[in-house]
Structure formats: C-alpha cells, structure tokens
Motif scaffolding. Sequence first.
Motif, PDB file in Angstrom:
ATOM      1  N   THR A  24       2.644  12.014   9.773  1.00 51.30           N
ATOM      2  CA  THR A  24       2.892  11.649   8.375  1.00 51.30           C
ATOM      3  C   THR A  24       3.703  12.698   7.657  1.00 51.30           C
ATOM      4  OG1 THR A  24       0.407  10.915   8.103  1.00 51.30           O
ATOM      5  CG2 THR A  24       1.458  11.663   6.082  1.00 51.30           C
ATOM      6  N   THR A  25       4.557  12.210   7.064  1.00 53.08           N
ATOM      7  CA  THR A  25       5.790  13.115   6.312  1.00 53.08           C
ATOM      8  C   THR A  25       5.400  13.331   4.999  1.00 53.08           C
ATOM      9  OG1 THR A  25       7.236  11.325   6.065  1.00 53.08           O
ATOM     10  CG2 THR A  25       7.238  12.357   8.110  1.00 53.08           C
ATOM     11  N   VAL A  26       4.712  12.826   4.174  1.00 59.98           N
ATOM     12  CA  VAL A  26       4.358  13.192   2.870  1.00 59.98           C
ATOM     13  C   VAL A  26       3.081  13.508   2.798  1.00 59.98           C
ATOM     14  CG1 VAL A  26       4.415  12.239   0.501  1.00 59.98           C
ATOM     15  CG2 VAL A  26       6.339  11.392   2.270  1.00 59.98           C
ATOM     16  N   SER A  27       2.668  14.489   2.290  1.00 64.23           N
ATOM     17  CA  SER A  27       1.186  15.062   2.175  1.00 64.23           C
ATOM     18  C   SER A  27       0.563  14.547   0.934  1.00 64.23           C
ATOM     19  CB  SER A  27       1.076  16.881   2.313  1.00 64.23           C
ATOM     20  OG  SER A  27       1.829  17.085   1.248  1.00 64.23           O
ATOM     21  N   GLN A  28      -0.659  14.160   1.118  1.00 63.48           N
ATOM     22  CA  GLN A  28      -1.415  13.882  -0.012  1.00 63.48           C
ATOM     23  C   GLN A  28      -2.655  14.411  -0.178  1.00 63.48           C
ATOM     24  OE1 GLN A  28      -0.167  11.060  -1.953  1.00 63.48           O
ATOM     25  NE2 GLN A  28       1.634  11.107  -0.872  1.00 63.48           N
ATOM     26  N   THR A  29      -3.481  14.459  -1.294  1.00 62.33           N
ATOM     27  CA  THR A  29      -4.486  14.937  -1.720  1.00 62.33           C
ATOM     28  C   THR A  29      -5.511  14.229  -0.631  1.00 62.33           C
ATOM     29  OG1 THR A  29      -6.008  15.627  -3.113  1.00 62.33           O
ATOM     30  CG2 THR A  29      -4.904  13.479  -3.647  1.00 62.33           C
ATOM     31  N   ALA A  30      -6.812  15.149  -0.425  1.00 60.25           N
ATOM     32  CA  ALA A  30      -7.771  14.448   0.478  1.00 60.25           C
ATOM     33  C   ALA A  30      -8.664  13.733  -0.361  1.00 60.25           C
ATOM     34  CB  ALA A  30      -8.394  15.623   1.367  1.00 60.25           C
ATOM     35  N   PHE A  84       4.000   2.226  -3.561  1.00 63.74           N
ATOM     36  CA  PHE A  84       4.844   2.332  -2.292  1.00 63.74           C
ATOM     37  C   PHE A  84       6.173   2.764  -2.307  1.00 63.74           C
ATOM     38  CE2 PHE A  84       5.715  -2.005  -2.859  1.00 63.74           C
ATOM     39  CZ  PHE A  84       6.895  -2.200  -2.587  1.00 63.74           C
ATOM     40  N   VAL A  85       6.856   3.105  -1.517  1.00 64.11           N
ATOM     41  CA  VAL A  85       8.418   3.284  -1.572  1.00 64.11           C
ATOM     42  C   VAL A  85       8.801   2.877  -0.185  1.00 64.11           C
ATOM     43  CG1 VAL A  85      10.658   4.507  -1.752  1.00 64.11           C
ATOM     44  CG2 VAL A  85       8.395   5.343  -2.758  1.00 64.11           C
ATOM     45  N   LYS A  86       9.640   1.763  -0.008  1.00 65.41           N
ATOM     46  CA  LYS A  86      10.139   1.424   1.417  1.00 65.41           C
ATOM     47  C   LYS A  86      11.542   1.202   1.575  1.00 65.41           C
ATOM     48  CE  LYS A  86       9.074  -2.744   2.795  1.00 65.41           C
ATOM     49  NZ  LYS A  86      10.253  -3.546   2.827  1.00 65.41           N
ATOM     50  N   THR A  87      12.018   1.305   2.919  1.00 58.09           N
ATOM     51  CA  THR A  87      13.292   0.638   3.179  1.00 58.09           C
ATOM     52  C   THR A  87      13.327  -0.717   3.454  1.00 58.09           C
ATOM     53  OG1 THR A  87      12.966   1.180   5.773  1.00 58.09           O
ATOM     54  CG2 THR A  87      13.768   3.016   4.195  1.00 58.09           C
ATOM     55  N   ALA A  88      14.361  -1.058   3.634  1.00 55.25           N
ATOM     56  CA  ALA A  88      14.780  -2.399   3.685  1.00 55.25           C
ATOM     57  C   ALA A  88      14.893  -2.727   5.182  1.00 55.25           C
ATOM     58  CB  ALA A  88      15.828  -3.282   3.037  1.00 55.25           C
ATOM     59  N   ARG A 146      -3.540   4.422   3.423  1.00 52.55           N
ATOM     60  CA  ARG A 146      -2.490   4.261   2.261  1.00 52.55           C
ATOM     61  C   ARG A 146      -2.015   5.729   1.870  1.00 52.55           C
ATOM     62  NH1 ARG A 146      -3.748  -0.545   3.720  1.00 52.55           N
ATOM     63  NH2 ARG A 146      -3.641  -2.287   1.977  1.00 52.55           N
ATOM     64  N   THR A 147      -1.327   6.662   2.873  1.00 52.55           N
ATOM     65  CA  THR A 147      -1.098   7.829   2.615  1.00 52.55           C
ATOM     66  C   THR A 147      -0.014   8.158   3.552  1.00 52.55           C
ATOM     67  OG1 THR A 147      -1.766  10.200   2.402  1.00 52.55           O
ATOM     68  CG2 THR A 147      -2.735   8.598   4.232  1.00 52.55           C
ATOM     69  N   GLY A 148       1.115   8.923   2.866  1.00 56.33           N
ATOM     70  CA  GLY A 148       2.130   9.401   3.887  1.00 56.33           C
ATOM     71  C   GLY A 148       3.177   8.209   4.264  1.00 56.33           C
ATOM     72  N   CYS A 149       4.249   8.584   5.265  1.00 58.02           N
ATOM     73  CA  CYS A 149       4.923   7.752   5.584  1.00 58.02           C
ATOM     74  C   CYS A 149       4.843   7.147   6.862  1.00 58.02           C
ATOM     75  CB  CYS A 149       6.490   8.395   5.338  1.00 58.02           C
ATOM     76  SG  CYS A 149       6.944   8.950   3.655  1.00 58.02           S
ATOM     77  N   CYS A 161       6.306   4.417   2.623  1.00 55.24           N
ATOM     78  CA  CYS A 161       5.596   5.754   2.179  1.00 55.24           C
ATOM     79  C   CYS A 161       4.783   5.261   0.856  1.00 55.24           C
ATOM     80  CB  CYS A 161       6.563   6.537   1.553  1.00 55.24           C
ATOM     81  SG  CYS A 161       7.912   7.480   2.732  1.00 55.24           S
ATOM     82  N   PHE A 162       3.452   5.695   1.083  1.00 57.01           N
ATOM     83  CA  PHE A 162       2.550   5.339   0.175  1.00 57.01           C
ATOM     84  C   PHE A 162       1.812   6.768  -0.860  1.00 57.01           C
ATOM     85  CE2 PHE A 162       1.891   2.411   3.983  1.00 57.01           C
ATOM     86  CZ  PHE A 162       2.162   1.244   3.055  1.00 57.01           C
ATOM     87  N   CYS A 163       1.548   6.399  -1.712  1.00 55.70           N
ATOM     88  CA  CYS A 163       0.879   7.333  -2.797  1.00 55.70           C
ATOM     89  C   CYS A 163      -0.243   6.463  -3.679  1.00 55.70           C
ATOM     90  CB  CYS A 163       1.824   8.321  -3.168  1.00 55.70           C
ATOM     91  SG  CYS A 163       2.847   7.613  -4.492  1.00 55.70           S
TER      92      CYS A 163
END
Length: 289
Positions: free
Chosen positions: A177-183, A228-232, A255-258, A269-271
């Motif tokens: 996971t490359t994007v940290s999210q709150t627990a 989300f953010v995503k590549t194509a 639904r967390t991280g990349c 990538c989800f948040c």
Amino acid sequence: MYSFTVSSQDCQQDVVVTCIQPILPVLQDLVSGLETGNINLPALANGCPDYRIYKNCTSPECLPPLFRDVDQLLLGAFSYICDDVFSDIQRYRQCLGNFNLNADFKECGIRANDIAASDRDPCRYYDEFETCLDDVTRTRCGMDQARVIRGYLSVANAQQKRDLQCETPPPVDQGETTVSQTASPPTFPVRCWDCNSGMSRDQNPLCPVSGNLTTDLLTSVMCDDACFVKTARWNKHIIYRGCSKGHYLPEDLERTGCIENENEGVVWCFCSTEKCNTQDMTSFLDERE
C-alpha cells in the motif's frame, strides 16, 4: 447485440402490449446511441413517461425471455436519466441536444470503433469512446455537463463491460500500500472529485495528474463507496478521479491505498474522506513512459 422481439408466454398479451411495446422505440434509440455514438440525452429524456409506465406495470417474471437481457440496461439507463439527472438534462438541454455536439459524439463513436477493430479488442471501444465524449462535452458545454455524460455512460455501458470483462477488478490481496489511510472505519456518503486529466498529459488543466485540482471549477459527486484515482488501461496519459460505486470491484476488496492490477498495468488508489481523491499520480505515469 440485443433482440427486441416481444412474445408472451407467462403473461397476458395485453400486459405485454401495455408495458413493453410503448418502450421499444425508446429502447432502440438508447441501444443505437451506445453503439454508434448518436447520444442525445434530452431526446432520451422525452421517453421518461414511457419508462415510468414500463417500470410500474411489469415485473421480471412477466417479461418475455428475449427481453430479460435488456431489462437491466433499460432500468439502469433510464433511472439515471429520469430520476437522477432529469433536472440537469433540462437545464443543459440546449448544449446536450446541440447538433454539433451530437455530430462530435458520432465522430467519437466512429473513431473508437476503428481503434477497437484495429486492436481486435472490443473493450478498447468503451475506453476510447467514453474518454472522447468526456473531452468533447467538457470543451463544448462545460465540466458539469461532462459529469452528466460520464454518469450516463458509466451506467449504460456497465453490463456490456462486465460481460466482456473489460474492467478486471484489482486483486483482493492488494500487497504493498503506497497511500496511507486512517484506521478508523469510513463513514459514507462522502463527496468525490469527478474529472479526468484529458487524452494527452494534463490536457485538462483543471484536473491535472499532479492532483492540484482547480476545485472551484470542478464537479464533485456524492458517493456511497470510496473515492478513487486510477490510471487508464490503454491511454497511458489519462488519470481518472471519481466515485468507485458502479465499478466492478469485489465486495471484500479493501478500499484503501493504491493497488496495481499487473495484468493490465492499471493502478487504483482509494480513499474514504470528503473530496480526498487528489493524489499525485505523476510517479505512476512516469513508470509507464
């Protein structure tokens, strides 16, 4: 693709005539538009009375077998048109029904068909077509009108894309996971930014790859799932931002991280907080150059 033959086996003929036959011309316009690019939402919205008759007077067990394949398409597309964005379509009907916009849509359909045929990949059609319509609508009409078109295509094309397995979901075992999210567990609904960076890198300066969004000029959508953010998959310069609801994703996918789908080279990538999908995706695009 679809058959519109009407026959009655389980229902009385008068029910079939009352519920189904009035909706057939509207359904034909819907399917034809998705196949050719001739999409005119104000014209389709004129079929809302027929849709409501159909919705209220029939049930799945009463449908002729050959009609069941298109029932979900019809209900999904017209629920969006008639219930979710009907007022937006009326507000923007001058542009969304404009001859030049519709001509550009048809050109998008022709170009997407040619690319998909050349690649021998029917899924490529949807990616090219949806991106082209988004760019054309944003240029000719505006960001909010493009949101309406994006939402329609997401709903109307969903079943075909699932059937063709066009959008393979990320694996449930997400690895690094490359994007940290709150627990803390997320609380929905939240608002998500809804835009893309354009067909060439940062063609849309309001929604750049860097995530430095021009928020006062962009549209956000209410979302009952993660943003989300995503590549194509094909056009490696586009970054999409939006609500993951409606995308084909496993229920147990965290639904967390990349997460990267290595088979397709697509990163999701989800948040799950308010307007959180502003991640900088530059490094992901640089890796694909």
